[in-house]
Motif scaffolding. Structure first.
Motif, PDB file in Angstrom:
ATOM      1  N   ASN A 179      31.387  36.055  42.384  1.00  0.00           N
ATOM      2  CA  ASN A 179      32.091  36.710  43.485  1.00  0.00           C
ATOM      3  C   ASN A 179      31.112  36.937  44.634  1.00  0.00           C
ATOM      4  OD1 ASN A 179      34.322  36.775  41.876  1.00  0.00           O
ATOM      5  ND2 ASN A 179      34.268  38.978  41.482  1.00  0.00           N
ATOM      6  N   LEU A 180      31.415  36.318  45.769  1.00  0.00           N
ATOM      7  CA  LEU A 180      30.522  36.416  46.931  1.00  0.00           C
ATOM      8  C   LEU A 180      31.021  37.387  47.981  1.00  0.00           C
ATOM      9  CD1 LEU A 180      29.820  32.596  47.346  1.00  0.00           C
ATOM     10  CD2 LEU A 180      28.459  34.292  46.106  1.00  0.00           C
ATOM     11  N   GLY A 181      32.189  38.005  47.749  1.00  0.00           N
ATOM     12  CA  GLY A 181      32.739  38.914  48.743  1.00  0.00           C
ATOM     13  C   GLY A 181      33.258  40.179  48.098  1.00  0.00           C
ATOM     14  N   THR A 182      34.425  40.601  48.533  1.00  0.00           N
ATOM     15  CA  THR A 182      35.020  41.829  48.033  1.00  0.00           C
ATOM     16  C   THR A 182      35.444  41.687  46.582  1.00  0.00           C
ATOM     17  OG1 THR A 182      36.793  43.442  48.395  1.00  0.00           O
ATOM     18  CG2 THR A 182      37.300  41.149  48.823  1.00  0.00           C
ATOM     19  N   ASN A 183      35.610  42.837  45.910  1.00  0.00           N
ATOM     20  CA  ASN A 183      36.048  42.857  44.519  1.00  0.00           C
ATOM     21  C   ASN A 183      37.518  43.263  44.375  1.00  0.00           C
ATOM     22  OD1 ASN A 183      33.502  42.141  43.505  1.00  0.00           O
ATOM     23  ND2 ASN A 183      32.809  44.275  43.593  1.00  0.00           N
ATOM     24  N   ASN A 184      38.278  43.203  45.453  1.00  0.00           N
ATOM     25  CA  ASN A 184      39.702  43.523  45.380  1.00  0.00           C
ATOM     26  C   ASN A 184      40.381  42.553  44.411  1.00  0.00           C
ATOM     27  OD1 ASN A 184      42.294  44.312  45.782  1.00  0.00           O
ATOM     28  ND2 ASN A 184      42.466  43.544  47.872  1.00  0.00           N
ATOM     29  N   PRO A 185      41.014  43.034  43.326  1.00  0.00           N
ATOM     30  CA  PRO A 185      41.547  42.121  42.306  1.00  0.00           C
ATOM     31  C   PRO A 185      42.548  41.103  42.844  1.00  0.00           C
ATOM     32  CG  PRO A 185      41.496  44.363  41.471  1.00  0.00           C
ATOM     33  CD  PRO A 185      41.156  44.433  42.928  1.00  0.00           C
ATOM     34  N   LEU A 186      43.460  41.534  43.726  1.00  0.00           N
ATOM     35  CA  LEU A 186      44.461  40.613  44.241  1.00  0.00           C
ATOM     36  C   LEU A 186      43.822  39.499  45.060  1.00  0.00           C
ATOM     37  CD1 LEU A 186      47.371  39.761  44.657  1.00  0.00           C
ATOM     38  CD2 LEU A 186      47.517  41.381  46.556  1.00  0.00           C
ATOM     39  N   ASN A 187      42.907  39.860  45.972  1.00  0.00           N
ATOM     40  CA  ASN A 187      42.257  38.835  46.784  1.00  0.00           C
ATOM     41  C   ASN A 187      41.383  37.914  45.944  1.00  0.00           C
ATOM     42  OD1 ASN A 187      43.471  39.816  49.044  1.00  0.00           O
ATOM     43  ND2 ASN A 187      41.649  40.742  49.936  1.00  0.00           N
ATOM     44  N   VAL A 188      40.752  38.452  44.899  1.00  0.00           N
ATOM     45  CA  VAL A 188      39.924  37.612  44.030  1.00  0.00           C
ATOM     46  C   VAL A 188      40.791  36.616  43.265  1.00  0.00           C
ATOM     47  CG1 VAL A 188      38.403  37.631  42.016  1.00  0.00           C
ATOM     48  CG2 VAL A 188      38.077  39.306  43.830  1.00  0.00           C
ATOM     49  N   VAL A 189      41.962  37.056  42.795  1.00  0.00           N
ATOM     50  CA  VAL A 189      42.880  36.151  42.090  1.00  0.00           C
ATOM     51  C   VAL A 189      43.360  35.046  43.014  1.00  0.00           C
ATOM     52  CG1 VAL A 189      45.152  35.993  41.014  1.00  0.00           C
ATOM     53  CG2 VAL A 189      43.612  37.836  40.380  1.00  0.00           C
ATOM     54  N   ILE A 190      43.743  35.416  44.230  1.00  0.00           N
ATOM     55  CA  ILE A 190      44.241  34.415  45.174  1.00  0.00           C
ATOM     56  C   ILE A 190      43.138  33.434  45.554  1.00  0.00           C
ATOM     57  CG2 ILE A 190      45.236  34.071  47.465  1.00  0.00           C
ATOM     58  CD1 ILE A 190      46.571  36.797  47.177  1.00  0.00           C
ATOM     59  N   ALA A 191      41.921  33.937  45.756  1.00  0.00           N
ATOM     60  CA  ALA A 191      40.812  33.050  46.097  1.00  0.00           C
ATOM     61  C   ALA A 191      40.480  32.108  44.944  1.00  0.00           C
ATOM     62  CB  ALA A 191      39.581  33.885  46.465  1.00  0.00           C
ATOM     63  N   THR A 192      40.546  32.602  43.714  1.00  0.00           N
ATOM     64  CA  THR A 192      40.273  31.744  42.550  1.00  0.00           C
ATOM     65  C   THR A 192      41.321  30.651  42.427  1.00  0.00           C
ATOM     66  OG1 THR A 192      39.294  33.653  41.437  1.00  0.00           O
ATOM     67  CG2 THR A 192      39.852  31.743  40.081  1.00  0.00           C
ATOM     68  N   VAL A 193      42.583  31.011  42.562  1.00  0.00           N
ATOM     69  CA  VAL A 193      43.655  30.004  42.470  1.00  0.00           C
ATOM     70  C   VAL A 193      43.556  29.007  43.619  1.00  0.00           C
ATOM     71  CG1 VAL A 193      46.157  29.680  42.523  1.00  0.00           C
ATOM     72  CG2 VAL A 193      45.176  31.563  41.206  1.00  0.00           C
ATOM     73  N   GLU A 194      43.193  29.491  44.810  1.00  0.00           N
ATOM     74  CA  GLU A 194      43.045  28.581  45.953  1.00  0.00           C
ATOM     75  C   GLU A 194      41.916  27.585  45.727  1.00  0.00           C
ATOM     76  OE1 GLU A 194      41.581  27.020  49.700  1.00  0.00           O
ATOM     77  OE2 GLU A 194      40.526  28.544  48.497  1.00  0.00           O
ATOM     78  N   GLY A 195      40.817  28.058  45.122  1.00  0.00           N
ATOM     79  CA  GLY A 195      39.718  27.147  44.825  1.00  0.00           C
ATOM     80  C   GLY A 195      40.076  26.140  43.745  1.00  0.00           C
ATOM     81  N   LEU A 196      40.799  26.558  42.710  1.00  0.00           N
ATOM     82  CA  LEU A 196      41.190  25.655  41.629  1.00  0.00           C
ATOM     83  C   LEU A 196      42.175  24.591  42.101  1.00  0.00           C
ATOM     84  CD1 LEU A 196      41.611  28.203  38.686  1.00  0.00           C
ATOM     85  CD2 LEU A 196      39.712  26.627  39.056  1.00  0.00           C
TER      86      LEU A 196
END
Length: 228
Positions: A179-196
């Motif tokens: 995680n290179l940015g915020t730890n907000n769970p929703l944004n982290v989930v969306i960023a992970t799915v966007e990367g995948l």
């Protein structure tokens, strides 16, 4: 009337045969009817199944609850309290989804989010026998940035709790993440799915390379412009 000894013996044998029980191998009339008209898997004690739900498949998705928080909505009549649940679902075969559900009760909020997540599934690519990502990528969403890198067999999943839930339910077994940015769970989930979902397989890269080579003209085919 006198009876001979031979006749007495015959009568005794006949009486003994009538007393003997019937052979087990010979089925009764009811058994013959059942064998002839009923299917082989017939169970008289089975519960009848509604034909509308007979072809419904079993649940093939697993779900993880990542966050539950209380939400307050201020209205004219006062404040209304609800619960918000963030749920991730996946089949561990390349499909994953997420959603948020809100309800007055926590179980209903989780059920609502799970139903919504199963309607919004994303297909991801799993590379090789090590079941990792094809290449390195960074997913973005707001202030959240998640880096995903491939790993060799036996390395396992090196990730935070939120990213681990997403990649495990997607079907990955070996992966690096950070995680290179915020730890907000929703944004982290969306960023992970966007990367995948933004990853491309080796076949897709080969096709892109072929198309690029076809579009770029060779040196001999270029027009020579004479200088004045």
């Amino acid at each position: 009337m006198f009876v001979n000894e031979e006749e007495n013996k015959k009568l005794e044998v006949a009486i003994e045969e009538t007393k003997k029980p019937a052979a087990k191998n010979t089925p009764d009339t009811s058994e013959l009817i059942a064998i002839e008209f009923l299917p082989g898997n017939f169970d008289p004690f089975a519960r009848p199944v509604n034909p509308r739900f007979a072809n419904r498949r079993e649940q093939e998705f697993e779900e993880r609850v990542l966050q539950i928080k209380r939400v307050i909505k201020v209205t004219k009549g006062g404040r209304r309290f609800k619960f918000s649940a963030l749920v991730v679902v996946g089949d561990k075969k390349g499909r994953v989804g997420y959603a948020i559900g809100k309800h007055i009760e926590v179980p209903e909020a989780i059920k609502k989010a799970s139903r919504q997540a199963k309607k919004n599934l994303y297909n991801v690519k799993i590379a090789g026998s090590s079941e990792t990502v094809p290449h390195e990528v960074i997913g973005h969403k707001g202030a959240a940035r998640v880096m995903l890198k491939p790993a060799v067999e036996g390395k396992g999943i090196i990730a935070s709790d939120v990213v681990r839930a997403v990649v495990e339910l997607a079907g990955y077994r070996n992966i690096y993440s950070k995680n290179l940015g915020t730890n907000n769970p929703l944004n982290v989930v969306i960023a992970t799915v966007e990367g995948l979902t933004s990853m491309k397989s080796a076949e897709e890269f080969a096709n892109l390379k072929k198309e690029f080579v076809k579009k770029v003209p060779r040196k001999d085919d270029r027009k020579v412009v004479s200088k004045p």
